[in-house]
Design a protein around this motif. Structure first.
Motif, PDB file in Angstrom:
ATOM      1  N   THR A 100       0.846  -1.197   0.000  1.00  0.00           N
ATOM      2  CA  THR A 100       0.000   0.000   0.000  1.00  0.00           C
ATOM      3  C   THR A 100       0.881   1.245   0.000  1.00  0.00           C
ATOM      4  O   THR A 100       2.050   1.203   0.383  1.00  0.00           O
ATOM      5  N   LEU A 101       0.268   2.352  -0.409  1.00  0.00           N
ATOM      6  CA  LEU A 101       1.003   3.613  -0.460  1.00  0.00           C
ATOM      7  C   LEU A 101       1.405   4.107   0.937  1.00  0.00           C
ATOM      8  O   LEU A 101       2.543   4.576   1.116  1.00  0.00           O
ATOM      9  N   PRO A 102       0.521   4.006   1.954  1.00  0.00           N
ATOM     10  CA  PRO A 102       0.971   4.413   3.291  1.00  0.00           C
ATOM     11  C   PRO A 102       2.181   3.605   3.778  1.00  0.00           C
ATOM     12  O   PRO A 102       3.087   4.163   4.400  1.00  0.00           O
ATOM     13  N   SER A 103       2.207   2.295   3.483  1.00  0.00           N
ATOM     14  CA  SER A 103       3.368   1.497   3.875  1.00  0.00           C
ATOM     15  C   SER A 103       4.614   1.969   3.129  1.00  0.00           C
ATOM     16  O   SER A 103       5.702   2.098   3.704  1.00  0.00           O
ATOM     17  N   LYS A 104       4.438   2.200   1.842  1.00  0.00           N
ATOM     18  CA  LYS A 104       5.545   2.687   1.021  1.00  0.00           C
ATOM     19  C   LYS A 104       6.103   3.971   1.619  1.00  0.00           C
ATOM     20  O   LYS A 104       7.313   4.157   1.749  1.00  0.00           O
ATOM     21  N   GLU A 105       5.183   4.841   2.010  1.00  0.00           N
ATOM     22  CA  GLU A 105       5.556   6.145   2.533  1.00  0.00           C
ATOM     23  C   GLU A 105       6.336   6.020   3.836  1.00  0.00           C
ATOM     24  O   GLU A 105       7.397   6.615   4.004  1.00  0.00           O
ATOM     25  N   GLY A 106       5.811   5.215   4.756  1.00  0.00           N
ATOM     26  CA  GLY A 106       6.497   5.025   6.030  1.00  0.00           C
ATOM     27  C   GLY A 106       7.865   4.395   5.838  1.00  0.00           C
ATOM     28  O   GLY A 106       8.866   4.835   6.430  1.00  0.00           O
ATOM     29  N   LEU A 107       7.931   3.390   4.985  1.00  0.00           N
ATOM     30  CA  LEU A 107       9.200   2.698   4.773  1.00  0.00           C
ATOM     31  C   LEU A 107      10.215   3.586   4.060  1.00  0.00           C
ATOM     32  O   LEU A 107      11.420   3.438   4.259  1.00  0.00           O
ATOM     33  N   SER A 108       9.722   4.500   3.228  1.00  0.00           N
ATOM     34  CA  SER A 108      10.672   5.403   2.570  1.00  0.00           C
ATOM     35  C   SER A 108      11.367   6.280   3.612  1.00  0.00           C
ATOM     36  O   SER A 108      12.548   6.609   3.476  1.00  0.00           O
ATOM     37  N   ALA A 109      10.624   6.648   4.646  1.00  0.00           N
ATOM     38  CA  ALA A 109      11.253   7.411   5.735  1.00  0.00           C
ATOM     39  C   ALA A 109      12.279   6.542   6.465  1.00  0.00           C
ATOM     40  O   ALA A 109      13.374   7.011   6.806  1.00  0.00           O
ATOM     41  N   ALA A 110      11.923   5.267   6.686  1.00  0.00           N
ATOM     42  CA  ALA A 110      12.862   4.349   7.344  1.00  0.00           C
ATOM     43  C   ALA A 110      14.122   4.166   6.497  1.00  0.00           C
ATOM     44  O   ALA A 110      15.244   4.142   7.020  1.00  0.00           O
ATOM     45  N   ALA A 111      13.941   4.052   5.178  1.00  0.00           N
ATOM     46  CA  ALA A 111      15.097   3.929   4.288  1.00  0.00           C
ATOM     47  C   ALA A 111      15.969   5.176   4.391  1.00  0.00           C
ATOM     48  O   ALA A 111      17.209   5.090   4.357  1.00  0.00           O
ATOM     49  N   GLY A 112      15.319   6.324   4.527  1.00  0.00           N
ATOM     50  CA  GLY A 112      16.068   7.575   4.683  1.00  0.00           C
ATOM     51  C   GLY A 112      16.917   7.573   5.945  1.00  0.00           C
ATOM     52  O   GLY A 112      18.043   8.071   5.952  1.00  0.00           O
ATOM     53  N   VAL A 113      16.386   6.990   7.019  1.00  0.00           N
ATOM     54  CA  VAL A 113      17.154   6.919   8.271  1.00  0.00           C
ATOM     55  C   VAL A 113      18.410   6.068   8.074  1.00  0.00           C
ATOM     56  O   VAL A 113      19.514   6.470   8.462  1.00  0.00           O
ATOM     57  N   ALA A 114      18.248   4.885   7.470  1.00  0.00           N
ATOM     58  CA  ALA A 114      19.414   4.016   7.257  1.00  0.00           C
ATOM     59  C   ALA A 114      20.441   4.704   6.362  1.00  0.00           C
ATOM     60  O   ALA A 114      21.655   4.602   6.590  1.00  0.00           O
ATOM     61  N   LEU A 115      19.945   5.422   5.358  1.00  0.00           N
ATOM     62  CA  LEU A 115      20.856   6.100   4.445  1.00  0.00           C
ATOM     63  C   LEU A 115      21.602   7.225   5.165  1.00  0.00           C
ATOM     64  O   LEU A 115      22.801   7.429   4.950  1.00  0.00           O
ATOM     65  N   ARG A 116      20.900   7.933   6.041  1.00  0.00           N
ATOM     66  CA  ARG A 116      21.564   8.989   6.830  1.00  0.00           C
ATOM     67  C   ARG A 116      22.645   8.390   7.711  1.00  0.00           C
ATOM     68  O   ARG A 116      23.734   8.949   7.856  1.00  0.00           O
ATOM     69  N   LYS A 117      22.339   7.254   8.350  1.00  0.00           N
ATOM     70  CA  LYS A 117      23.353   6.610   9.195  1.00  0.00           C
ATOM     71  C   LYS A 117      24.572   6.234   8.358  1.00  0.00           C
ATOM     72  O   LYS A 117      25.710   6.469   8.754  1.00  0.00           O
ATOM     73  N   HIS A 118      24.285   5.639   7.199  1.00  0.00           N
ATOM     74  CA  HIS A 118      25.389   5.259   6.309  1.00  0.00           C
ATOM     75  C   HIS A 118      26.255   6.475   5.959  1.00  0.00           C
ATOM     76  O   HIS A 118      27.478   6.446   6.112  1.00  0.00           O
ATOM     77  N   HIS A 119      25.622   7.533   5.500  1.00  0.00           N
ATOM     78  CA  HIS A 119      26.399   8.700   5.057  1.00  0.00           C
ATOM     79  C   HIS A 119      27.098   9.400   6.221  1.00  0.00           C
ATOM     80  O   HIS A 119      28.188   9.950   6.058  1.00  0.00           O
ATOM     81  N   ALA A 120      26.475   9.371   7.388  1.00  0.00           N
ATOM     82  CA  ALA A 120      27.116   9.997   8.549  1.00  0.00           C
ATOM     83  C   ALA A 120      28.366   9.196   8.968  1.00  0.00           C
ATOM     84  O   ALA A 120      29.383   9.778   9.361  1.00  0.00           O
ATOM     85  N   LEU A 121      28.301   7.873   8.871  1.00  0.00           N
ATOM     86  CA  LEU A 121      29.463   7.048   9.214  1.00  0.00           C
ATOM     87  C   LEU A 121      30.570   7.221   8.169  1.00  0.00           C
ATOM     88  O   LEU A 121      31.764   7.270   8.505  1.00  0.00           O
ATOM     89  N   ILE A 122      30.153   7.329   6.902  1.00  0.00           N
ATOM     90  CA  ILE A 122      31.094   7.617   5.820  1.00  0.00           C
ATOM     91  C   ILE A 122      31.818   8.944   6.088  1.00  0.00           C
ATOM     92  O   ILE A 122      33.030   9.069   5.872  1.00  0.00           O
ATOM     93  N   ALA A 123      31.054   9.917   6.557  1.00  0.00           N
ATOM     94  CA  ALA A 123      31.649  11.235   6.839  1.00  0.00           C
ATOM     95  C   ALA A 123      32.693  11.121   7.947  1.00  0.00           C
ATOM     96  O   ALA A 123      33.725  11.798   7.920  1.00  0.00           O
TER      97      ALA A 123
END
Lengths: 238, 238
Positions: free
Chosen positions: B65-88
């Motif tokens: 569903t679109l609401p699930s997609k939406e929530g998970l996209s935020a979760a994906a953003g969190v993991a990506l932020r962690k990745h990029h912050a550790l890279i930094a």
């Protein structure tokens, strides 16, 4: 390039034409004349960014090297930021983003499938070309939004990080793989039609049949010129 | 729970044991005793976050569903932020992140494949369980890093947005699908072994054989207790 307004019949609610107070430069495509309804505009733009994100995430997952993965993960982050920033604008207008995006999902999903390509290189070019055209198109269309909203939306859409990564990845792929340029040139040309259809659906709102005439042709001409510049930058014949 | 140090023979360079000046509480697992080498620590942690991101992006793309997609996209953003912050943080140490991450790629890729599950629900639980255990584990291990770096790394890893989304999605899926709980309980249990192996590889650095004995057992006991709490919160038998 002029918006010809003389032949316009009754128009649907989206986009409306703003009263022309003092047209000063009839030789330019004036996106200010196109007044999109903020809510569906934001809904479509936000959902399109989600599709770009999904495409870029697929490109991350299938990247052949870790440096490519790394660069593309940053590009995916840019698309995701655009998506969430546009979602935030919808919430600011007190609407539920999912409800607003839902009507655009089927056509946009089909668009992504049609532009995903047969391999990683085509996937990258598909995102580069379609995101390049549509970001630029929606950003220009945002000129017709209420001034402050329009400025914020343009700032969101104009973030360029993803295209820089994609262009760099594509350029080195083309240099490293003789024969790839011909295939990608063909693929790049084939993307234009689908992309223009998405752009037209944004212009015409619910009633796509009305605004397919001469008055929007200059907009498309400009989009195609952008496309040609983007292909040229990769050394591909548009 | 005590780190038993009396049986330790020669240890490899990673992690080292910090001299014990004044052990005040022998009844707790004291991660301060484990002193990870910052560069490989950050490289492994960063690459793991990239894998979580890829898993979450796949969950976005396949969301029902679109609401699930939406929530998970935020979760994906969190993991990506962690990745990029550790890279930094790696860049701050003047190393090339790709070079540092590369040695961890094969095992981590296998880990992701082993924990991806057979459908969307198993994918979600796989990320929830493995990211929950490993974020918590790496965050605690970061206590042994130089103080300021350690504090920054813990702040990066402790961002909880993704687990909130995953728990909420899983809970409503379990409520809505009778029989799913049994299957997910089984799947959740099967994830623990692979996750502990990744954790152990972080503890032992290059020479995995050395630190598999009693001294690290309490760490794993704590990880498993975390896991049980996480499963309980979903109503699943751990």
């Amino acid at each position: 390039m002029v918006f010809r307004t003389n032949r316009r019949g009754p128009r649907p609610e989206t986009p409306r034409q703003r009263p022309r107070v003092a047209p000063t430069d009839l030789a330019r495509v004036d996106f200010h004349e196109l007044v999109p309804e903020p809510v569906p505009f934001l809904g479509q733009a936000a959902y399109i960014q989600l599709e770009f994100f999904e495409g870029l995430a697929k490109a991350v997952a299938t990247a052949p090297t870790l440096p490519s993965k790394e660069g593309l993960s940053a590009a995916a982050g840019v698309a995701l930021r655009k998506h969430h920033a546009l979602i935030a604008e919808l919430r600011r207008l007190d609407v539920e983003p999912d409800d607003v995006m839902a009507p655009f999902a089927p056509a946009t999903d089909r668009f992504r499938q049609a532009t995903a390509g047969a391999d990683w290189y085509e996937l990258l070019l598909g995102i580069h070309i379609t995101a390049g055209m549509l970001d630029s198109f929606f950003s220009r269309l945002a000129e017709g939004l209420p001034v402050e909203l329009g400025a914020r939306v343009r700032a969101i859409l104009d973030e360029e990080g993803a295209s820089v990564v994609l262009e760099s990845e594509l350029r080195s792929a083309i240099q490293g793989h003789p024969g790839l340029a011909d295939r990608l040139a063909l693929w790049g040309r084939s993307l234009v039609g689908d992309t223009l259809l998405v752009a037209r659906s944004a212009l015409s709102g619910a009633d796509a049949s009305v605004r397919t005439g001469e008055q929007v042709e200059p907009v498309f001409t400009e989009l195609i010129a952008d496309h040609t510049r983007r292909m040229d930058a990769l050394g591909l014949t548009a």
